[in-house]
Design a protein around this motif. Structure first.
Motif, PDB file in Angstrom:
ATOM      1  N   SER A   5       0.836  -1.203   0.000  1.00  0.00           N
ATOM      2  CA  SER A   5       0.000   0.000   0.000  1.00  0.00           C
ATOM      3  C   SER A   5       0.864   1.244   0.000  1.00  0.00           C
ATOM      4  CB  SER A   5      -0.915   0.007   1.232  1.00  0.00           C
ATOM      5  OG  SER A   5      -1.841  -1.038   1.156  1.00  0.00           O
ATOM      6  N   TYR A   6       0.362   2.269  -0.650  1.00  0.00           N
ATOM      7  CA  TYR A   6       1.056   3.552  -0.750  1.00  0.00           C
ATOM      8  C   TYR A   6       0.059   4.669  -0.457  1.00  0.00           C
ATOM      9  CZ  TYR A   6       4.398   0.818  -3.464  1.00  0.00           C
ATOM     10  OH  TYR A   6       5.287  -0.134  -3.883  1.00  0.00           O
ATOM     11  N   THR A   7       0.549   5.725   0.178  1.00  0.00           N
ATOM     12  CA  THR A   7      -0.239   6.942   0.354  1.00  0.00           C
ATOM     13  C   THR A   7       0.284   7.959  -0.645  1.00  0.00           C
ATOM     14  OG1 THR A   7      -0.580   6.484   2.690  1.00  0.00           O
ATOM     15  CG2 THR A   7      -0.935   8.762   1.962  1.00  0.00           C
ATOM     16  N   ILE A   8      -0.606   8.497  -1.454  1.00  0.00           N
ATOM     17  CA  ILE A   8      -0.222   9.461  -2.485  1.00  0.00           C
ATOM     18  C   ILE A   8       0.050  10.817  -1.822  1.00  0.00           C
ATOM     19  CG2 ILE A   8      -0.935  10.633  -4.610  1.00  0.00           C
ATOM     20  CD1 ILE A   8      -0.354   7.579  -4.873  1.00  0.00           C
ATOM     21  N   THR A   9       1.247  11.344  -2.039  1.00  0.00           N
ATOM     22  CA  THR A   9       1.654  12.609  -1.420  1.00  0.00           C
ATOM     23  C   THR A   9       1.827  13.737  -2.429  1.00  0.00           C
ATOM     24  OG1 THR A   9       3.981  11.961  -1.519  1.00  0.00           O
ATOM     25  CG2 THR A   9       2.797  11.459   0.521  1.00  0.00           C
ATOM     26  N   SER A  10       1.802  13.420  -3.697  1.00  0.00           N
ATOM     27  CA  SER A  10       1.934  14.438  -4.739  1.00  0.00           C
ATOM     28  C   SER A  10       0.714  15.353  -4.726  1.00  0.00           C
ATOM     29  CB  SER A  10       2.064  13.770  -6.105  1.00  0.00           C
ATOM     30  OG  SER A  10       1.939  14.714  -7.139  1.00  0.00           O
ATOM     31  N   ASP A  11       0.944  16.665  -4.804  1.00  0.00           N
ATOM     32  CA  ASP A  11      -0.158  17.629  -4.801  1.00  0.00           C
ATOM     33  C   ASP A  11      -1.155  17.377  -5.931  1.00  0.00           C
ATOM     34  OD1 ASP A  11       0.718  18.948  -2.535  1.00  0.00           O
ATOM     35  OD2 ASP A  11       1.862  20.439  -3.659  1.00  0.00           O
ATOM     36  N   GLU A  12      -0.662  16.893  -7.063  1.00  0.00           N
ATOM     37  CA  GLU A  12      -1.523  16.650  -8.224  1.00  0.00           C
ATOM     38  C   GLU A  12      -2.187  15.280  -8.184  1.00  0.00           C
ATOM     39  OE1 GLU A  12       1.840  17.432  -8.664  1.00  0.00           O
ATOM     40  OE2 GLU A  12       1.494  19.576  -8.859  1.00  0.00           O
ATOM     41  N   GLY A  13      -1.844  14.464  -7.215  1.00  0.00           N
ATOM     42  CA  GLY A  13      -2.370  13.104  -7.163  1.00  0.00           C
ATOM     43  C   GLY A  13      -1.716  12.241  -8.228  1.00  0.00           C
ATOM     44  N   LEU A  14      -2.394  11.200  -8.613  1.00  0.00           N
ATOM     45  CA  LEU A  14      -1.865  10.279  -9.628  1.00  0.00           C
ATOM     46  C   LEU A  14      -2.410  10.720 -10.984  1.00  0.00           C
ATOM     47  CD1 LEU A  14      -0.096   7.842 -10.068  1.00  0.00           C
ATOM     48  CD2 LEU A  14      -2.057   6.388  -9.605  1.00  0.00           C
ATOM     49  N   HIS A  15      -1.830  11.789 -11.527  1.00  0.00           N
ATOM     50  CA  HIS A  15      -2.312  12.364 -12.788  1.00  0.00           C
ATOM     51  C   HIS A  15      -1.663  11.687 -13.987  1.00  0.00           C
ATOM     52  CE1 HIS A  15       1.333  14.891 -13.323  1.00  0.00           C
ATOM     53  NE2 HIS A  15       1.329  14.898 -12.006  1.00  0.00           N
ATOM     54  N   ALA A  16      -1.914  12.196 -15.177  1.00  0.00           N
ATOM     55  CA  ALA A  16      -1.567  11.518 -16.431  1.00  0.00           C
ATOM     56  C   ALA A  16      -0.093  11.155 -16.584  1.00  0.00           C
ATOM     57  CB  ALA A  16      -2.018  12.368 -17.619  1.00  0.00           C
ATOM     58  N   ARG A  17       0.816  12.083 -16.328  1.00  0.00           N
ATOM     59  CA  ARG A  17       2.238  11.802 -16.563  1.00  0.00           C
ATOM     60  C   ARG A  17       2.761  10.670 -15.668  1.00  0.00           C
ATOM     61  NH1 ARG A  17       6.730  13.145 -14.253  1.00  0.00           N
ATOM     62  NH2 ARG A  17       5.776  14.733 -12.961  1.00  0.00           N
ATOM     63  N   PRO A  18       2.594  10.741 -14.344  1.00  0.00           N
ATOM     64  CA  PRO A  18       3.094   9.635 -13.526  1.00  0.00           C
ATOM     65  C   PRO A  18       2.314   8.337 -13.745  1.00  0.00           C
ATOM     66  CG  PRO A  18       2.030  11.267 -12.144  1.00  0.00           C
ATOM     67  CD  PRO A  18       2.131  11.855 -13.521  1.00  0.00           C
ATOM     68  N   ALA A  19       1.031   8.436 -14.045  1.00  0.00           N
ATOM     69  CA  ALA A  19       0.257   7.226 -14.331  1.00  0.00           C
ATOM     70  C   ALA A  19       0.814   6.538 -15.570  1.00  0.00           C
ATOM     71  CB  ALA A  19      -1.215   7.569 -14.522  1.00  0.00           C
ATOM     72  N   SER A  20       1.141   7.331 -16.580  1.00  0.00           N
ATOM     73  CA  SER A  20       1.719   6.794 -17.805  1.00  0.00           C
ATOM     74  C   SER A  20       3.072   6.139 -17.540  1.00  0.00           C
ATOM     75  CB  SER A  20       1.861   7.915 -18.833  1.00  0.00           C
ATOM     76  OG  SER A  20       2.493   7.441 -19.990  1.00  0.00           O
ATOM     77  N   LYS A  21       3.878   6.770 -16.693  1.00  0.00           N
ATOM     78  CA  LYS A  21       5.187   6.187 -16.351  1.00  0.00           C
ATOM     79  C   LYS A  21       5.029   4.872 -15.597  1.00  0.00           C
ATOM     80  CE  LYS A  21       8.195  10.160 -16.514  1.00  0.00           C
ATOM     81  NZ  LYS A  21       9.298  10.848 -15.870  1.00  0.00           N
ATOM     82  N   LEU A  22       4.067   4.809 -14.688  1.00  0.00           N
ATOM     83  CA  LEU A  22       3.817   3.565 -13.955  1.00  0.00           C
ATOM     84  C   LEU A  22       3.390   2.451 -14.893  1.00  0.00           C
ATOM     85  CD1 LEU A  22       1.888   4.401 -10.641  1.00  0.00           C
ATOM     86  CD2 LEU A  22       3.939   3.016 -10.876  1.00  0.00           C
ATOM     87  N   VAL A  23       2.444   2.750 -15.772  1.00  0.00           N
ATOM     88  CA  VAL A  23       1.967   1.753 -16.739  1.00  0.00           C
ATOM     89  C   VAL A  23       3.123   1.284 -17.624  1.00  0.00           C
ATOM     90  CG1 VAL A  23       0.475   1.399 -18.757  1.00  0.00           C
ATOM     91  CG2 VAL A  23      -0.425   2.549 -16.718  1.00  0.00           C
ATOM     92  N   GLY A  24       3.923   2.220 -18.113  1.00  0.00           N
ATOM     93  CA  GLY A  24       5.068   1.868 -18.958  1.00  0.00           C
ATOM     94  C   GLY A  24       6.103   1.033 -18.231  1.00  0.00           C
ATOM     95  N   ALA A  25       6.274   1.303 -16.947  1.00  0.00           N
ATOM     96  CA  ALA A  25       7.273   0.566 -16.161  1.00  0.00           C
ATOM     97  C   ALA A  25       6.864  -0.873 -15.890  1.00  0.00           C
ATOM     98  CB  ALA A  25       7.530   1.291 -14.837  1.00  0.00           C
ATOM     99  N   VAL A  26       5.568  -1.121 -15.688  1.00  0.00           N
ATOM    100  CA  VAL A  26       5.124  -2.478 -15.348  1.00  0.00           C
ATOM    101  C   VAL A  26       4.736  -3.320 -16.562  1.00  0.00           C
ATOM    102  CG1 VAL A  26       4.380  -1.765 -13.048  1.00  0.00           C
ATOM    103  CG2 VAL A  26       2.696  -1.877 -14.891  1.00  0.00           C
ATOM    104  N   SER A  27       4.478  -2.680 -17.679  1.00  0.00           N
ATOM    105  CA  SER A  27       4.025  -3.412 -18.872  1.00  0.00           C
ATOM    106  C   SER A  27       4.979  -4.501 -19.356  1.00  0.00           C
ATOM    107  CB  SER A  27       3.705  -2.433 -20.001  1.00  0.00           C
ATOM    108  OG  SER A  27       2.538  -1.706 -19.679  1.00  0.00           O
ATOM    109  N   PRO A  28       6.314  -4.308 -19.307  1.00  0.00           N
ATOM    110  CA  PRO A  28       7.205  -5.372 -19.785  1.00  0.00           C
ATOM    111  C   PRO A  28       7.215  -6.637 -18.921  1.00  0.00           C
ATOM    112  CG  PRO A  28       8.351  -3.259 -19.719  1.00  0.00           C
ATOM    113  CD  PRO A  28       7.058  -3.085 -19.005  1.00  0.00           C
ATOM    114  N   PHE A  29       6.705  -6.564 -17.708  1.00  0.00           N
ATOM    115  CA  PHE A  29       6.722  -7.725 -16.813  1.00  0.00           C
ATOM    116  C   PHE A  29       5.599  -8.687 -17.164  1.00  0.00           C
ATOM    117  CE2 PHE A  29       8.902  -4.389 -14.481  1.00  0.00           C
ATOM    118  CZ  PHE A  29       9.974  -5.062 -13.902  1.00  0.00           C
ATOM    119  N   SER A  30       5.825  -9.968 -16.905  1.00  0.00           N
ATOM    120  CA  SER A  30       4.809 -10.974 -17.225  1.00  0.00           C
ATOM    121  C   SER A  30       3.779 -11.152 -16.114  1.00  0.00           C
ATOM    122  CB  SER A  30       5.473 -12.318 -17.527  1.00  0.00           C
ATOM    123  OG  SER A  30       6.160 -12.795 -16.390  1.00  0.00           O
ATOM    124  N   SER A  31       4.092 -10.740 -14.906  1.00  0.00           N
ATOM    125  CA  SER A  31       3.173 -10.893 -13.774  1.00  0.00           C
ATOM    126  C   SER A  31       1.916 -10.046 -13.960  1.00  0.00           C
ATOM    127  CB  SER A  31       3.853 -10.461 -12.475  1.00  0.00           C
ATOM    128  OG  SER A  31       4.896 -11.331 -12.153  1.00  0.00           O
TER     129      SER A  31
END
Length: 89
Positions: A5-31
């Protein structure tokens, strides 16, 4: 299966740019990797799913990974959440 679990501390929340980076980071994994927010669960490999949650500052999310590379996937998620200043565990 790993769950964290994580608590979001960014003032903008989980907006488009970091969400995109998260998706891109996990996509290559098979899990399988899921994000849970307010009892809604989405595939973390789906930018539309992540954005549909509308996670704002101060809220908690839970990420689960299940599969052969779950440990390295979760390490990548940890690294990215800290590097992007999104939140804390």
């Amino acid at each position: 299966m790993i769950e964290k679990s994580y608590t979001i501390t960014s003032d903008e929340g989980l907006h488009a740019r970091p969400a995109s980076k998260l998706v891109g980071a996990v996509s290559p994994f098979s899990s399988d990797v899921k994000m849970v927010y307010k009892e809604r669960e989405v595939n973390l490999k789906s930018i539309m799913g992540v954005m549909s949650l509308g996670v704002s500052k101060g809220n908690s999310i839970t990420i689960t990974a299940d599969g052969s590379d779950e440990e390295s996937l979760m390490a990548k998620v940890d690294e990215l959440i800290v590097a992007e200043g999104l939140g804390q565990a």
